[in-house]
Write a protein that holds these residues in place. Structure first.
Motif, PDB file in Angstrom:
ATOM      1  N   ILE A  95      -7.618   1.166  -5.489  1.00  0.00           N
ATOM      2  CA  ILE A  95      -7.354   0.400  -4.321  1.00  0.00           C
ATOM      3  C   ILE A  95      -7.889   1.079  -3.197  1.00  0.00           C
ATOM      4  CG2 ILE A  95      -5.364  -0.090  -2.808  1.00  0.00           C
ATOM      5  CD1 ILE A  95      -3.637  -0.246  -5.340  1.00  0.00           C
ATOM      6  N   LEU A 126       0.846  -1.276   0.107  1.00  0.00           N
ATOM      7  CA  LEU A 126       0.013   0.067   0.136  1.00  0.00           C
ATOM      8  C   LEU A 126       0.908   1.296   0.050  1.00  0.00           C
ATOM      9  CD1 LEU A 126      -2.551  -1.103   2.598  1.00  0.00           C
ATOM     10  CD2 LEU A 126      -2.958  -1.090   0.174  1.00  0.00           C
ATOM     11  N   ASN A 144      -6.670   1.743  14.675  1.00  0.00           N
ATOM     12  CA  ASN A 144      -6.827   2.828  13.811  1.00  0.00           C
ATOM     13  C   ASN A 144      -8.223   3.823  14.101  1.00  0.00           C
ATOM     14  OD1 ASN A 144      -4.405   3.171  11.940  1.00  0.00           O
ATOM     15  ND2 ASN A 144      -5.069   0.841  11.650  1.00  0.00           N
ATOM     16  N   GLU A 171      -9.631  17.000   3.370  1.00  0.00           N
ATOM     17  CA  GLU A 171      -8.267  16.316   3.480  1.00  0.00           C
ATOM     18  C   GLU A 171      -7.825  16.238   5.038  1.00  0.00           C
ATOM     19  OE1 GLU A 171      -8.729  18.319   1.064  1.00  0.00           O
ATOM     20  OE2 GLU A 171      -8.259  16.762  -0.818  1.00  0.00           O
ATOM     21  N   TRP A 205      -4.548   5.854  -7.138  1.00  0.00           N
ATOM     22  CA  TRP A 205      -4.854   5.109  -5.898  1.00  0.00           C
ATOM     23  C   TRP A 205      -6.277   4.967  -5.695  1.00  0.00           C
ATOM     24  CZ3 TRP A 205      -1.364   2.450  -3.418  1.00  0.00           C
ATOM     25  CH2 TRP A 205       0.058   2.828  -3.324  1.00  0.00           C
ATOM     26  N   PHE A 233     -10.170  13.583   6.813  1.00  0.00           N
ATOM     27  CA  PHE A 233      -9.890  12.252   6.608  1.00  0.00           C
ATOM     28  C   PHE A 233      -8.414  11.958   7.305  1.00  0.00           C
ATOM     29  CE2 PHE A 233     -10.042   9.020   2.818  1.00  0.00           C
ATOM     30  CZ  PHE A 233      -9.896   8.071   3.763  1.00  0.00           C
ATOM     31  N   LEU A 287      -4.503  10.974  -0.957  1.00  0.00           N
ATOM     32  CA  LEU A 287      -4.380  12.038  -0.315  1.00  0.00           C
ATOM     33  C   LEU A 287      -2.835  12.522   0.136  1.00  0.00           C
ATOM     34  CD1 LEU A 287      -7.409  11.873  -0.484  1.00  0.00           C
ATOM     35  CD2 LEU A 287      -7.416  12.638   1.898  1.00  0.00           C
ATOM     36  N   PRO A 288      -2.588  14.048  -0.160  1.00  0.00           N
ATOM     37  CA  PRO A 288      -1.177  14.365   0.135  1.00  0.00           C
ATOM     38  C   PRO A 288      -1.110  14.529   1.502  1.00  0.00           C
ATOM     39  CG  PRO A 288      -2.536  16.134  -0.642  1.00  0.00           C
ATOM     40  CD  PRO A 288      -3.369  15.062  -0.696  1.00  0.00           C
ATOM     41  N   LEU A 337       2.962   2.194   2.382  1.00  0.00           N
ATOM     42  CA  LEU A 337       3.023   2.935   3.585  1.00  0.00           C
ATOM     43  C   LEU A 337       4.226   2.821   4.286  1.00  0.00           C
ATOM     44  CD1 LEU A 337      -0.719   1.981   5.093  1.00  0.00           C
ATOM     45  CD2 LEU A 337       0.208   4.210   4.178  1.00  0.00           C
ATOM     46  N   TYR A 387      -8.429   0.463   1.091  1.00  0.00           N
ATOM     47  CA  TYR A 387      -7.940  -0.223   2.463  1.00  0.00           C
ATOM     48  C   TYR A 387      -8.821  -0.185   3.566  1.00  0.00           C
ATOM     49  CZ  TYR A 387      -4.560  -0.089   6.252  1.00  0.00           C
ATOM     50  OH  TYR A 387      -3.651  -0.416   7.381  1.00  0.00           O
ATOM     51  N   ASP A 443      -8.076   8.898  10.091  1.00  0.00           N
ATOM     52  CA  ASP A 443      -7.391   7.572   9.749  1.00  0.00           C
ATOM     53  C   ASP A 443      -6.430   7.754   8.665  1.00  0.00           C
ATOM     54  OD1 ASP A 443      -6.733   5.072   8.878  1.00  0.00           O
ATOM     55  OD2 ASP A 443      -8.841   4.669   8.297  1.00  0.00           O
ATOM     56  N   TYR A 495     -13.343  10.960  -1.320  1.00  0.00           N
ATOM     57  CA  TYR A 495     -12.140  12.052  -1.277  1.00  0.00           C
ATOM     58  C   TYR A 495     -11.189  11.901  -2.157  1.00  0.00           C
ATOM     59  CZ  TYR A 495     -14.448  13.953   2.972  1.00  0.00           C
ATOM     60  OH  TYR A 495     -15.216  14.472   3.755  1.00  0.00           O
ATOM     61  N   GLY A 496     -10.463  10.684  -2.276  1.00  0.00           N
ATOM     62  CA  GLY A 496      -9.488  10.370  -3.316  1.00  0.00           C
ATOM     63  C   GLY A 496      -9.993  10.616  -4.799  1.00  0.00           C
ATOM     64  N   MET A 510     -15.750   9.803   3.090  1.00  0.00           N
ATOM     65  CA  MET A 510     -14.334   9.776   3.066  1.00  0.00           C
ATOM     66  C   MET A 510     -13.836   9.223   1.736  1.00  0.00           C
ATOM     67  SD  MET A 510     -12.987   9.735   7.029  1.00  0.00           S
ATOM     68  CE  MET A 510     -13.831  10.911   8.051  1.00  0.00           C
ATOM     69  N   ARG A 549     -17.073   2.409   3.207  1.00  0.00           N
ATOM     70  CA  ARG A 549     -16.012   3.441   2.857  1.00  0.00           C
ATOM     71  C   ARG A 549     -15.060   2.994   1.653  1.00  0.00           C
ATOM     72  NH1 ARG A 549     -11.697   5.939   6.923  1.00  0.00           N
ATOM     73  NH2 ARG A 549     -10.650   4.023   6.702  1.00  0.00           N
ATOM     74  N   GLN A 598      -3.807   7.965   3.346  1.00  0.00           N
ATOM     75  CA  GLN A 598      -2.691   8.076   2.230  1.00  0.00           C
ATOM     76  C   GLN A 598      -2.864   6.925   1.264  1.00  0.00           C
ATOM     77  OE1 GLN A 598       1.319   7.706   4.418  1.00  0.00           O
ATOM     78  NE2 GLN A 598       2.182   7.293   2.399  1.00  0.00           N
ATOM     79  N   VAL A 599      -3.630   5.938   1.473  1.00  0.00           N
ATOM     80  CA  VAL A 599      -3.811   4.885   0.392  1.00  0.00           C
ATOM     81  C   VAL A 599      -4.668   5.300  -0.483  1.00  0.00           C
ATOM     82  CG1 VAL A 599      -4.917   2.649   0.007  1.00  0.00           C
ATOM     83  CG2 VAL A 599      -3.352   2.957   2.106  1.00  0.00           C
ATOM     84  N   SER A 600      -5.747   6.500  -0.121  1.00  0.00           N
ATOM     85  CA  SER A 600      -6.553   6.761  -1.029  1.00  0.00           C
ATOM     86  C   SER A 600      -5.690   7.806  -1.976  1.00  0.00           C
ATOM     87  CB  SER A 600      -7.763   7.629  -0.777  1.00  0.00           C
ATOM     88  OG  SER A 600      -8.065   7.033   0.627  1.00  0.00           O
ATOM     89  N   ASN A 625      -3.601   6.485   7.544  1.00  0.00           N
ATOM     90  CA  ASN A 625      -3.177   5.435   6.869  1.00  0.00           C
ATOM     91  C   ASN A 625      -4.182   5.409   5.489  1.00  0.00           C
ATOM     92  OD1 ASN A 625      -0.794   4.991   7.863  1.00  0.00           O
ATOM     93  ND2 ASN A 625      -1.432   3.183   8.917  1.00  0.00           N
ATOM     94  N   SER A 626      -5.509   5.046   5.933  1.00  0.00           N
ATOM     95  CA  SER A 626      -6.339   5.093   4.568  1.00  0.00           C
ATOM     96  C   SER A 626      -6.298   6.234   3.773  1.00  0.00           C
ATOM     97  CB  SER A 626      -7.659   4.720   5.269  1.00  0.00           C
ATOM     98  OG  SER A 626      -7.827   3.666   6.188  1.00  0.00           O
TER      99      SER A 626
END
Lengths: 236, 268
Positions: free
Chosen positions: A82, A56, A91, B150, A79, B153, B166-167, A58, A84, B157, A109-110, A106, A158, B162-164, B159-160
């Motif tokens: 994908i 991922l 978390n 941003e 991204w 989110f 987001l900067p 990370l 997660y 969370d 958002y990406g 959320m 989500r 970042q996976v999506s 980590n999530s």
């Protein structure tokens, strides 16, 4: 459902990783196909969470290569394909003031991108995802007011809201009772079959999942076993 | 017209107070939820050092605080990313270092009215201070609005987020910079020692209501503006310290809000 084995979503080649000097992963090779339903399992400390974090993006890659949809991870930008679902217990701040619908949105958002606000169609997508996990009636509730199993469904919603092609779940049933777990794995299998969604689970409790999944990859620093469980499951 | 508004310094105090009262919870909510409260304390000490230095060299205290605060925020963020150092330890280094610098400058004896900076001096706010606050205030509101989704989110969370895609790194840097900006703005109102209370108390109060994220911000805003304005007016009539009065009103509201949490819990 037919799994197209020729088409890899994730290609992992000779991946090694160590914290300080302690090796965690050694020469891991693993391909994940379109439509796969894979569980990556192993003892605590086998490196399964590290492997997931590397896939991922990370954690930085030290040695080896990971390709996502044919693109090396460092250059990968897409991204939103994908999704997660993180390990819930670690978390999630239970005092965080956020409603179920805010959490699911959320997931969009990406795709929305910087400097833009969610539109009506993003809200509809989020509502649809919430209905898919049968949590529509909880939209206005605080996420912290739900049970563990319900919260897990919201996090799945989500993930689904972003229209992903592959979803990764990290120990998704921690703290969830046995009956809800069974339902949860059945639900994932349905998503996998109905939506052609590729599902990758990281879990230590392989026995209970084995009836649902297509492939099991057993990890102990390296992939020691990668096979379809002997017990056949429906529709495959 | 009530007596209070016939004084120019009171009108200026109420305007300056309103600006800071509106901005503080906008940053405070992310600060509280990300457990960044120590960062606020660290910046207030950096501000003390900046002000002491500014008074010593004869610079503009607000501008000096802004510039040094922004610089330090980037330094903290960078040291935080070097994972070999614990983030609390990084903050402690900045906090004590800033206090050490401040004590040296104050020791040189040019820190004149340093108590004003420690406990606030809202009644001495000038028109040009108000303009500076207004400009920075508008920038802070605009940036939070622009990156609201941003910030939300990533706070919920990371980590999530970042996976999506987001900067995350950029937003984290931006947030720390905003914290530095807001603190340098809020110093004239309540002073260095009470700043973190001003920023966090209305948010902690709003959290008791257990509502959506956006409603939590609205409640925090109401608590903040009410406390600051009523604090300024009360302190005028009681002839008490403005900063202290504001913070005590905030604490009183917080105490009143405590039973609300139990009520909402029972309902669920």
């Amino acid at each position: 459902m037919i799994v197209d084995h020729k088409h890899n979503i994730i290609e992992i080649t000779d991946l090694s990783f160590s914290y300080d000097k302690a090796p965690i992963l050694k020469n891991v090779n693993l391909n994940i196909h379109v439509g796969d339903y894979l569980v990556i399992t192993g003892e605590n400390g086998s490196g399964k969470s590290t492997l997931l974090k590397l896939i991922l993006g990370l954690l930085p890659i030290q040695k080896g290569q990971i390709k996502l949809f044919g693109t090396p991870l460092a250059e990968f930008k897409d991204w939103s394909r994908i999704a997660y679902v993180p390990q819930k217990v670690t978390n999630f701040d239970h005092n965080f003031p956020v409603t179920v619908e805010e959490v699911v949105l959320m997931g969009r958002y990406g795709r929305i991108g910087l400097f833009k606000n969610p539109t009506e169609s993003d809200r509809i997508k989020a509502a649809e995802a919430l209905n898919q996990v049968q949590m529509g009636q909880f939209a206005k509730q605080q996420i912290s007011a739900l049970s563990g199993g319900q919260q897990q469904r919201v996090f799945i919603a989500r993930a689904l809201a972003s229209d992903p092609e592959i979803v990764f779940l990290d120990e998704p049933t921690t703290g969830i009772d046995k009956k809800s777990r069974r339902e949860f794995y059945d639900f994932l299998q349905k998503m996998n079959q109905d939506l052609n969604l590729t599902v990758v689970l990281v879990s230590h409790e392989v026995n209970q999942i084995a009836a649902n999944v297509m492939h099991v990859a057993c990890l102990d620093q390296t992939i020691v076993y990668h096979q379809q469980p002997e017990k056949d499951h429906g529709g495959h | 017209m009530p007596e209070i508004f016939t004084y120019g310094f009171m009108s200026r105090a109420l305007i300056a107070g309103s600006i800071v009262a509106i901005i503080a919870p906008l940053i405070g909510i992310f600060l509280v939820l990300r457990r960044y409260s120590l960062i606020a304390d660290t910046f207030s000490h950096i501000s003390l050092a900046s002000i002491a230095a500014a008074l010593f060299f004869g610079w503009n205290p607000v501008l000096t605080t802004l510039i040094l605060g922004a610089g330090a925020s980037l330094g903290i963020e960078k040291l935080n990313r070097v994972r070999k150092i614990y983030s609390e330890a990084v903050l402690a280094i900045f906090l004590s270092g800033a206090l050490a610098i401040a004590s040296i400058f104050i020791g040189f004896g040019k820190g004149g009215n340093i108590t004003n900076w420690l406990f606030g001096s809202i009644l001495t706010v000038s028109m040009s201070d108000i303009w500076t606050m207004l400009i920075i205030g508008v920038i802070v509101v605009a940036v939070v609005k622009l990156f609201y989704k941003e910030l939300l989110f990533i706070s919920f969370d990371e980590n999530s987020a970042q996976v999506s895609g987001l900067p995350v790194k950029f937003i984290n840097r931006l947030l720390i910079l905003l914290i530095a900006l807001v603190i340098s703005l809020a110093i004239p109102i309540v002073g260095i020692l009470l700043i973190s209370a001003l920023i966090t108390l209305p948010v902690i109060t709003a959290l008791q209501f257990r509502v959506s994220f956006i409603k939590t911000i609205v409640i925090a805003e109401i608590v903040s503006v009410f406390s600051v304005l009523s604090g300024i007016i009360t302190s005028f009539y009681l002839d008490s310290s403005t900063g202290g009065t504001i913070v005590l009103i905030m604490i009183a509201i917080f105490l009143v809000s405590l039973p609300i949490k139990n009520l909402t819990k029972k309902r669920i």
